[in-house]
Scaffold this active site. Structure first.
Site, short mmCIF file in Angstrom:
data_model
loop_
_atom_site.label_atom_id
_atom_site.label_comp_id
_atom_site.label_asym_id
_atom_site.label_seq_id
_atom_site.Cartn_x
_atom_site.Cartn_y
_atom_site.Cartn_z
N GLY A 18 36.37 28.32 37.39
CA GLY A 18 35.33 29.35 37.49
C GLY A 18 35.52 30.53 36.53
CG ASP A 38 44.41 28.76 40.33
OD1 ASP A 38 43.35 29.26 39.92
OD2 ASP A 38 44.46 28.05 41.37
CB VAL A 65 46.98 36.43 44.47
CG1 VAL A 65 46.92 35.85 43.05
CG2 VAL A 65 45.74 36.05 45.28
CG ASN A 91 38.75 35.86 38.90
OD1 ASN A 91 37.57 36.11 39.10
ND2 ASN A 91 39.21 34.61 38.79
CB SER A 149 31.25 39.54 45.74
OG SER A 149 30.08 38.87 46.13
CE1 TYR A 162 34.00 35.91 48.87
CE2 TYR A 162 31.78 36.81 48.83
CZ TYR A 162 32.89 36.29 48.16
OH TYR A 162 32.87 36.18 46.79
CE LYS A 166 35.32 38.57 46.78
NZ LYS A 166 36.29 38.48 45.67
CB VAL A 197 28.04 32.60 39.11
CG1 VAL A 197 28.39 31.95 37.77
CG2 VAL A 197 27.35 33.95 38.89
CB THR A 199 32.57 29.08 40.28
OG1 THR A 199 32.40 29.59 41.61
CG2 THR A 199 32.02 30.08 39.28
N1 LIG Z 1 30.82 32.11 42.10
C1 LIG Z 1 30.17 33.03 42.75
O1 LIG Z 1 28.99 32.87 43.07
C2 LIG Z 1 30.87 34.31 43.09
C3 LIG Z 1 30.08 35.39 43.48
C4 LIG Z 1 30.72 36.60 43.79
C5 LIG Z 1 32.09 36.72 43.66
N2 LIG Z 1 32.83 35.64 43.29
C6 LIG Z 1 34.29 35.83 43.18
O2 LIG Z 1 34.75 35.33 41.94
C7 LIG Z 1 36.17 35.12 42.02
C8 LIG Z 1 36.53 33.82 41.35
O3 LIG Z 1 35.97 32.74 42.06
P1 LIG Z 1 35.10 31.61 41.37
O4 LIG Z 1 33.69 31.84 41.76
O5 LIG Z 1 35.46 31.48 39.94
O6 LIG Z 1 35.58 30.34 42.25
P2 LIG Z 1 36.58 29.14 41.90
O7 LIG Z 1 36.91 28.52 43.20
O8 LIG Z 1 35.98 28.29 40.83
O9 LIG Z 1 37.87 29.87 41.30
C9 LIG Z 1 38.78 30.57 42.12
C10 LIG Z 1 40.20 30.23 41.68
O10 LIG Z 1 41.09 31.00 42.50
C11 LIG Z 1 42.16 30.14 42.88
N3 LIG Z 1 42.76 30.62 44.12
C12 LIG Z 1 42.28 30.50 45.39
N4 LIG Z 1 43.14 31.03 46.27
C13 LIG Z 1 44.19 31.50 45.54
C14 LIG Z 1 45.39 32.16 45.90
N5 LIG Z 1 45.70 32.41 47.17
N6 LIG Z 1 46.24 32.52 44.90
C15 LIG Z 1 45.96 32.22 43.61
N7 LIG Z 1 44.84 31.60 43.22
C16 LIG Z 1 43.96 31.24 44.18
C17 LIG Z 1 41.52 28.77 43.03
O11 LIG Z 1 42.46 27.72 42.96
C18 LIG Z 1 40.53 28.77 41.87
O12 LIG Z 1 41.11 28.24 40.70
C19 LIG Z 1 36.49 35.16 43.52
O13 LIG Z 1 37.11 36.41 43.81
C20 LIG Z 1 35.13 35.08 44.19
O14 LIG Z 1 35.11 35.69 45.46
C21 LIG Z 1 32.25 34.45 43.01
#
Ligand SMILES: NC(=O)c1ccc[n+]([C@@H]2O[C@H](COP(=O)([O-])OP(=O)(O)OC[C@H]3O[C@@H](n4cnc5c(N)ncnc54)[C@H](O)[C@@H]3O)[C@@H](O)[C@H]2O)c1
Length: 303
Positions: A18, A38, A65, A91, A149, A162, A166, A197, A199
């Site tokens: 993502g 990760d 994390v 992130n 978010s 959630y 956030k 988005v 992901t």
């Molecule tokens: N995609 C969306 O629509 C959206 C919208 C708002 C916010 N976000 C935020 O974007 C950020 C990234 O998420 P994304 O959408 O790319 O999703 P994603 O699942 O594709 O990527 C998230 C990554 O974080 C890693 N991860 C999960 N738990 C973890 C931990 N405990 N320690 C280390 N790594 C960990 C996962 O393995 C993954 O590679 C997140 O904080 C998510 O809340 C996403």
């Protein structure tokens, strides 16, 4: 114009998928050396191998994390290998949904652990190192970007855990901005607030640790509905993660704090702020699309 992060050092959490993975790609395009953190080992290995093949200098580290000691070790390894990072992207995040009273204690521990404490540990472990580097060299620049978010600025129903996580990231990061400006002009904070988005976020359960799973509790109706809604909304998002990351890097170059993937969604933020300031009860989140609210009520009632 040269980007201020050109040739610097990046630490990116959630780097295997993502937004985190796209940030690695963008950082590599700027010739940055990249620490990729990760929790998902296979995805991290794969992502690091691809970046190396593209010529990137990367240090992949598998860690959770939410584990403060692991983030301290990440900071120590970053310092040892590359020195103080110019870009820290806190992130990594996970999502879960359902009526707020139906979540067990383990859901709260998991989501707040990753989404809030993950960011807190990143700030605590890296900012002092960045300020030290800034003090030693007036030309040194650092950027800390935290992923919140739109759910941190709005309160969409059926996803309270959630939202709460956030909202904490929004508060923490706005305060970080103020605190940094008390002591430095060289280290800056940025807040990324994506809307839906595509992901892997709606598949977050893949990374839930075994000790934070409630094996006895089957998902409730509201949780199943939330999962289906998240898959649909995230999967049908039209803005790509790469485009959002481009906006983040532009914002860092231009000194902008707030980074939005869908500025049109901010109308709801204005309504919410007006509710708060006017002491009005929270406005109907489905006012623009009442059919969605009606469908959700029907589904929750079992229809
Ligand atoms: N995609 C969306 O629509 C959206 C919208 C708002 C916010 N976000 C935020 O974007 C950020 C990234 O998420 P994304 O959408 O790319 O999703 P994603 O699942 O594709 O990527 C998230 C990554 O974080 C890693 N991860 C999960 N738990 C973890 C931990 N405990 N320690 C280390 N790594 C960990 C996962 O393995 C993954 O590679 C997140 O904080 C998510 O809340 C996403």
């Amino acid at each position: 114009m040269t980007h201020p992060l050109q040739g610097g050092v990046a630490v990116i959490t959630g780097a295997a998928s993502g937004f985190g993975l796209e940030a690695c790609v963008r950082a590599h395009a700027l010739g940055m050396r990249i620490v990729m953190a990760d929790v998902q080992a296979d995805a991290l290995d794969h992502a690091a191998a691809n970046l190396r093949e593209a010529g990137a200098q990367v240090l992949p580290l598998r860690l959770d994390v939410a584990d403060g000691a692991a983030v301290d070790a990440l900071a120590a390894q970053t310092r040892e290998r590359f020195g103080a990072p110019n870009f820290v992207f806190n992130n990594a995040g996970v999502g879960c949904g359902g009526l707020v009273w139906e979540h067990g204690a383990k859901d709260w521990d998991w989501v707040l652990g990753v989404n809030v404490m993950g960011v807190a540990h990143g700030v605590r472990a890296f900012v002092p190192m960045m300020l030290e580097a800034a003090k030693a060299d007036p030309a040194w620049r650092g950027h800390v970007a935290n992923t919140a978010s739109m759910a941190g600025l709005l309160t969409p129903p059926n996803m309270g855990v959630y939202n709460a996580s956030k909202a904490a990231v929004v508060s923490l990061t706005e305060t970080l901005h103020h605190d940094l400006s008390l002591v430095s002009t060289q280290v800056h904070a940025h807040l990324l607030c994506p809307y839906f988005v595509p992901t892997g976020i709606s598949r977050s359960e893949r990374n839930r640790p075994a000790d934070l799973q409630d094996a006895a509790a089957a998902p409730t109706r509201s949780q199943l509905i939330a999962q289906a809604m998240s898959e649909k909304a995230v999967g049908s998002g039209k803005v790509t993660a790469a485009e959002v990351i481009e906006k983040l890097f532009d914002a860092m170059a231009q000194g902008r704090f707030y980074v939005y993937s869908h500025p049109q969604a901010l109308a709801g933020v204005r309504v919410r702020a007006e509710d708060q300031v006017l002491g009005r009860n929270p406005s109907d989140p489905f006012a623009e699309r009442p059919e969605i609210g009606e469908r959700l009520r029907r589904q929750l009632a079992g229809g």
